[in-house]
Design a protein around this motif. Structure first.
Motif, mmCIF file in Angstrom:
data_model
loop_
_atom_site.group_PDB
_atom_site.id
_atom_site.type_symbol
_atom_site.label_atom_id
_atom_site.label_comp_id
_atom_site.label_asym_id
_atom_site.label_seq_id
_atom_site.Cartn_x
_atom_site.Cartn_y
_atom_site.Cartn_z
ATOM 1 N N THR A 151 0.828 -1.202 0.000
ATOM 2 C CA THR A 151 0.000 0.000 0.000
ATOM 3 C C THR A 151 0.868 1.259 0.000
ATOM 4 O OG1 THR A 151 -1.762 -1.157 1.170
ATOM 5 C CG2 THR A 151 -1.798 1.255 1.242
ATOM 6 N N VAL A 152 0.465 2.223 -0.801
ATOM 7 C CA VAL A 152 1.179 3.493 -0.924
ATOM 8 C C VAL A 152 0.378 4.582 -0.225
ATOM 9 C CG1 VAL A 152 2.104 5.209 -2.542
ATOM 10 C CG2 VAL A 152 2.129 2.773 -3.144
ATOM 11 N N ASP A 153 1.064 5.453 0.518
ATOM 12 C CA ASP A 153 0.428 6.612 1.139
ATOM 13 C C ASP A 153 0.256 7.676 0.061
ATOM 14 O OD1 ASP A 153 -0.134 9.049 2.431
ATOM 15 O OD2 ASP A 153 0.954 8.470 4.238
ATOM 16 N N GLY A 154 -0.967 7.844 -0.431
ATOM 17 C CA GLY A 154 -1.221 8.722 -1.563
ATOM 18 C C GLY A 154 -0.911 10.177 -1.282
ATOM 19 N N GLU A 155 -1.306 10.681 -0.121
ATOM 20 C CA GLU A 155 -1.055 12.085 0.185
ATOM 21 C C GLU A 155 0.434 12.357 0.311
ATOM 22 O OE1 GLU A 155 -3.329 13.101 3.625
ATOM 23 O OE2 GLU A 155 -5.257 13.050 2.545
ATOM 24 N N ALA A 156 1.168 11.437 0.922
ATOM 25 C CA ALA A 156 2.609 11.626 1.070
ATOM 26 C C ALA A 156 3.309 11.602 -0.283
ATOM 27 C CB ALA A 156 3.191 10.553 1.992
ATOM 28 N N LEU A 157 2.884 10.686 -1.166
ATOM 29 C CA LEU A 157 3.516 10.609 -2.485
ATOM 30 C C LEU A 157 3.162 11.835 -3.322
ATOM 31 C CD1 LEU A 157 5.261 9.074 -4.456
ATOM 32 C CD2 LEU A 157 3.238 7.815 -5.212
ATOM 33 N N ALA A 158 1.936 12.311 -3.240
ATOM 34 C CA ALA A 158 1.561 13.519 -3.978
ATOM 35 C C ALA A 158 2.418 14.698 -3.545
ATOM 36 C CB ALA A 158 0.074 13.828 -3.743
ATOM 37 N N ARG A 159 2.683 14.789 -2.271
ATOM 38 C CA ARG A 159 3.523 15.888 -1.743
ATOM 39 C C ARG A 159 4.965 15.744 -2.210
ATOM 40 N NH1 ARG A 159 3.098 17.831 4.540
ATOM 41 N NH2 ARG A 159 4.780 19.382 4.585
ATOM 42 N N GLU A 160 5.473 14.514 -2.206
ATOM 43 C CA GLU A 160 6.847 14.281 -2.637
ATOM 44 C C GLU A 160 7.031 14.599 -4.122
ATOM 45 O OE1 GLU A 160 10.125 10.666 -3.151
ATOM 46 O OE2 GLU A 160 8.261 10.286 -2.048
ATOM 47 N N ILE A 161 6.104 14.120 -4.953
ATOM 48 C CA ILE A 161 6.221 14.387 -6.386
ATOM 49 C C ILE A 161 6.177 15.890 -6.640
ATOM 50 C CG2 ILE A 161 5.109 14.108 -8.630
ATOM 51 C CD1 ILE A 161 4.128 11.367 -7.664
ATOM 52 N N ALA A 162 5.308 16.595 -5.933
ATOM 53 C CA ALA A 162 5.190 18.037 -6.149
ATOM 54 C C ALA A 162 6.503 18.748 -5.868
ATOM 55 C CB ALA A 162 4.066 18.602 -5.280
ATOM 56 N N ARG A 163 7.086 18.505 -4.707
ATOM 57 C CA ARG A 163 8.327 19.240 -4.397
ATOM 58 C C ARG A 163 9.486 18.798 -5.275
ATOM 59 N NH1 ARG A 163 7.821 16.338 1.148
ATOM 60 N NH2 ARG A 163 9.224 14.561 0.949
ATOM 61 N N ARG A 164 9.466 17.539 -5.708
ATOM 62 C CA ARG A 164 10.504 17.056 -6.617
ATOM 63 C C ARG A 164 10.326 17.629 -8.021
ATOM 64 N NH1 ARG A 164 12.220 11.775 -5.525
ATOM 65 N NH2 ARG A 164 13.293 11.887 -7.537
ATOM 66 N N SER A 165 9.131 18.133 -8.325
ATOM 67 C CA SER A 165 8.841 18.653 -9.667
ATOM 68 C C SER A 165 9.064 20.153 -9.781
ATOM 69 C CB SER A 165 7.388 18.333 -10.045
ATOM 70 O OG SER A 165 6.483 19.176 -9.353
ATOM 71 N N PHE A 166 9.024 20.874 -8.662
ATOM 72 C CA PHE A 166 9.143 22.327 -8.711
ATOM 73 C C PHE A 166 10.489 22.711 -9.332
ATOM 74 C CE2 PHE A 166 6.296 22.941 -4.711
ATOM 75 C CZ PHE A 166 5.189 22.571 -5.441
ATOM 76 N N VAL A 167 10.449 23.616 -10.299
ATOM 77 C CA VAL A 167 11.673 24.035 -10.986
ATOM 78 C C VAL A 167 12.019 25.458 -10.570
ATOM 79 C CG1 VAL A 167 12.842 24.335 -13.190
ATOM 80 C CG2 VAL A 167 11.094 22.560 -12.947
#
Length: 826
Positions: free
Chosen positions: A309-325
């Motif tokens: 199982t993946v923590d959806g809210e945590a992954l959404a937050r991680e992808i967002a900060r990893r994507s910010f340019v």
């Protein structure tokens, strides 16, 4: 090319063949046509359950278009590509498979791997990049992740669906070389690397043939050359002709129940217009998909134990900060601490800081259970009393669906006015497709739907209300009828009621905190012969429009009183959405003027750009920092706080070039006489910028972190570049974190012919990899140069040709910031 079959594959094939042998012609043709908006029919006689599909790509909406059925909302595909991390894309896919299983969905209608041919493409937020190699790598990770959870994907839109204007009818004219080297390339890579279980053919035509009937591209290339063995499903309503579609390799015509397949296909077979063997091949592909996802009795699914199982809210937050340019930073970020008596004071400015835009418009829409806007994220992260907020400028010049402050429900009545059913309407919008109606309601009995309830405004003043949709409406506010007439369409688009603009119909003076009765009644008319039954309309609303000069003046005063001003600027769903292209690259409203004014008042101004694809930044040299946040998903505000405060560094690099409309080399997206020639050939994106000698605002691959990197060396080795991917030349790049904190770098390798060739780009992306290191630490990054990086498509022979000669192999931080280089002779 798609891989050899395993014993498990062979076992599934045996079950598929046995099931196929039990079906008569009518059952087979029925299976190839949608039974409704999202599913194929069950065939109990062979133990086949109904196969259910759902829109993606940032979440799984399921079969209901409503906020009552919430979904995790990840950042936009442009954001995911900005991470330059296929492994992270795979994790995103794994989460979406988990979401699909939760919603009993078997196939996700994603990913979109069309290219950013022109920055004016209105749906580019839903695609990854202007570069086919980066797109293929991110798309492969995404597909691998989704299918690792036992859920199918449909890679879309095959092919050259790169703009929205006249998308149902446009004939895109492009060379075989451009097709092969650019537009087909991501699909080819994903078929080879990820073995997708489905593909979706587009609305448009390519060189005179509509994609749902394109024998050459589907049967000869996709299935023949590449070995694709999955299902080919039409885009919704794209299939136009029974014989043409089945001969062109289309397996499934969606949606139903009215399609060119089903009874029409059975009739064509009996009339001798189609061989039944063609039908059998399509059915075989559908049954194979059903076996893979586990809904065909007797066949073991590909995935028997879903991933953890993946923590959806945590992954959404991680992808967002990893994507910010972070494209510019003059020492403003991360935010300073402890400056002044009350700590570091921050003025947050912008309507999008309070009411965040977290996703793009159209079929990519999902409904998250919560959204964290920048105001909430920074309020939670910063010391109490250190943050102020001002609207500054509101980009939403048009109405939005009635959401904040509204409590509404849908009441369904028959022609006599009797209530026959009710449903919820948590965001003031009705979108019922097919038979997805409230309990007890049928299309035969439904005559009208009334959105009724209350509105409690958060601001006093003149509120504007309006209607999104087509047909007869009655709008009532607090007992007064403001509109009772027919709202007509403006273009021939079956989805205009869903994606069209709201129309202003009432201006009402209201008091904050008071509760008012509101109602919007719509008389339902489904056109005779419509390919699908859709009921779509919405009550729309806009808060009181304050004097724009006054709002900007307030923002300037707030900025002047702060240590740092953070301005959030944004596009709207009338700028970036499915269904239309952009007219220009300007930010809507007076947001540019706002930034100019704030920057003049506070030199320590940070601008956060909340847009899914490029916009012009005329003030970029006036501000201290510019951070691109894309459409950051439901946790965007929390991720923004992580990055602004320095808890995490911005990890993104540009997946597409950012520049002005005037300088952009490719801007033609409007067809002439139904045709859109791709006259630029293989020169799109950075390839075109370099060919034209133009300087963009920010180059492909660019992005800053919170530490510095030194490129120390580059070495070539590993063998013959012509030997193919995995066994060809390797590039070893040594990088050192020369800054004061740990960080992540994206090492990019570009290939350039030493002898210039006007027929080829000056250079192109050949490999990339992410690397992490602590302060002072050096790391060796080893990358393989694939054979395809040295090949071009020869139209005279109809084959890939390995181009011998000398090449510069350069590694660096962007297409223009190349730090180390070596020469290779192949």
């Amino acid at each position: 090319m798609a891989g050899t079959r395993t014993p498990a594959d062979e076992a599934r094939e045996a079950v598929v063949e046995a099931a196929l042998g039990k079906l008569d012609l009518d059952a087979k043709t029925r299976l190839l046509a949608g039974q409704d908006m999202w599913s194929l029919p069950a065939l109990p006689e062979i133990g086949l359950k109904s196969l259910v599909m759902s829109d993606g790509p940032i979440g799984v909406r399921g079969v209901h278009w409503t906020a009552d059925d919430p979904s995790i909302a990840l950042p936009s595909p442009t954001a995911l590509a900005a991470t330059w991390d296929p492994a992270l894309a795979r994790r995103a896919g794994t989460l979406l498979a988990q979401e699909a299983r939760r919603k009993q969905v078997h196939v996700l209608l994603a990913p979109t791997v069309n290219l950013h041919r022109s920055p004016l493409g209105g749906r580019h937020f839903e695609a990854y990049s202007e570069d086919p190699y980066l797109t293929g790598e991110i798309g492969s990770g995404y597909v691998q992740g989704v299918q690792s959870g036992g859920v199918g994907t449909t890679v879309k839109h095959f092919v050259a669906n790169d703009a929205e204007t006249d998308r149902f009818t446009v004939n895109n004219l492009l060379s075989e070389r451009a097709l092969r080297e650019l537009y087909l390339a991501p699909f080819e890579a994903i078929v080879a690397n990820a073995h997708p279980w489905g593909i979706m053919t587009a609305y448009n035509s390519v060189n005179g043939t509509t994609m749902t009937e394109h024998h050459h591209l589907v049967n000869e290339i996709l299935r023949g050359e590449w070995g694709f063995d999955g299902v080919n499903v039409s885009d919704w309503t794209a299939a136009r002709a029974t014989v043409g579609a089945v001969e062109g390799g289309l397996d499934v015509a969606m949606p139903g129940p009215r399609t060119v397949y089903g009874e029409a296909l059975a009739t064509a077979v009996r009339a001798g217009e189609v061989e039944e063997a063609k039908v059998d091949e399509a059915v075989r592909n559908v049954l194979r998909l059903a076996a893979r996802v586990g809904i065909l009795e007797g066949a073991e699914p590909v995935v028997t134990e879903p991933p953890a199982t993946v923590d959806g809210e945590a992954l959404a937050r991680e992808i967002a900060r990893r994507s910010f340019v972070l494209v510019r930073n003059q020492g403003a970020l991360p935010l300073g601490e402890g400056r002044g008596e009350g700590g570091h004071k921050v003025a947050l400015i912008g309507a999008a800081a309070r009411d965040a835009r977290v996703l793009g418009g159209g079929s990519a829409t999902v409904f998250p259970s919560r959204v964290v806007p920048p105001l909430d994220g920074l309020t939670a992260a910063l010391p109490e009393g250190s943050l102020t907020y001002a609207v500054g400028a509101d980009p939403n010049e048009e109405l939005a669906v009635a959401d904040r402050g509204f409590t509404l429900r849908a009441v369904c009545r028959d022609r006599a006015g009797t209530v026959i059913g009710t449903g919820s309407a948590p965001n003031g919008q009705i979108q019922w497709m097919g038979d997805d109606l409230p309990e007890g309601v049928t299309h035969a009995t439904l005559h009208s739907v009334e959105l009724t309830g209350t509105f409690t405004p958060r601001e006093s003043g003149t509120h504007t209300l309006g209607i999104k949709g087509l047909g007869a409406f009655t709008l009532t506010v607090d007992g007064t009828v403001h509109f009772d007439d027919i709202q007509r369409g403006t273009k021939d688009d079956p989805f205009e009621a869903f994606f069209g603009a709201p129309v202003e119909r009432a201006q009402v003076d209201l008091v904050a905190g008071e509760t008012y009765e509101v109602a919007l009644r719509h008389v339902i008319v489904v056109p005779e012969g419509a390919p699908l039954k859709m009921i779509g309309f919405a009550l729309a609303h806009q808060d009181p429009r304050r004097d724009p000069d006054e709002l900007i003046a307030e923002a300037v005063e707030a900025a002047r009183a702060a240590d740092t001003a953070v301005v959030v600027v944004a596009t709207t769903d009338r700028v970036e959405s499915e269904g239309f292209d952009r007219k220009d690259l300007r930010l809507p409203g007076r947001q540019d003027e706002l930034v100019h004014a704030v920057a003049a008042a506070n030199p320590n101004t940070v601008v956060v750009v909340n847009a899914g694809s490029p916009v012009e930044l005329p003030w970029r040299e006036e501000v201290a920092a510019v951070l691109l946040s894309w459409f950051p998903g439901q946790e965007g505000g929390a991720a923004l706080a992580d990055v602004l405060t320095g808890a995490h560094e911005p990890g993104g690099r540009l997946p597409t070039t950012w520049g002005s409309h005037a300088a952009a080399p490719v801007t033609q997206v409007v067809p002439a006489d139904g045709e859109l020639p791709y006259t630029e050939g293989v020169f799109i994106g950075y390839r075109a910028w370099e060919k034209e000698g133009r300087t963009p605002s920010y180059a492909f691959g660019h992005g800053l972190g919170y530490t510095d990197w030194t490129y120390e060396s580059i070495e070539l080795g590993g063998g013959d570049a012509g030997a193919g991917a995995g066994s060809g030349t390797t590039v070893t790049v040594r990088v050192r974190n020369s800054g004061a904190r740990a960080g992540r770098e994206v090492v990019q390798v570009y290939l350039a012919p030493v002898e210039a060739d006007a027929e080829r780009p000056a250079r192109w992306l050949a490999a990339f990899a992410g690397v992490e290191a602590g302060p002072g630490e050096s790391v060796d990054v080893v990358l393989a140069l694939p054979r395809r990086a040295f090949e071009v498509w020869d139209e005279s022979t109809g084959a890939w040709v390995f181009v011998k000669g000398s090449y510069e192999v350069a590694a660096g931080r962007s297409i223009v910031d190349r730090r180390v280089a070596a020469t290779i002779n192949v």
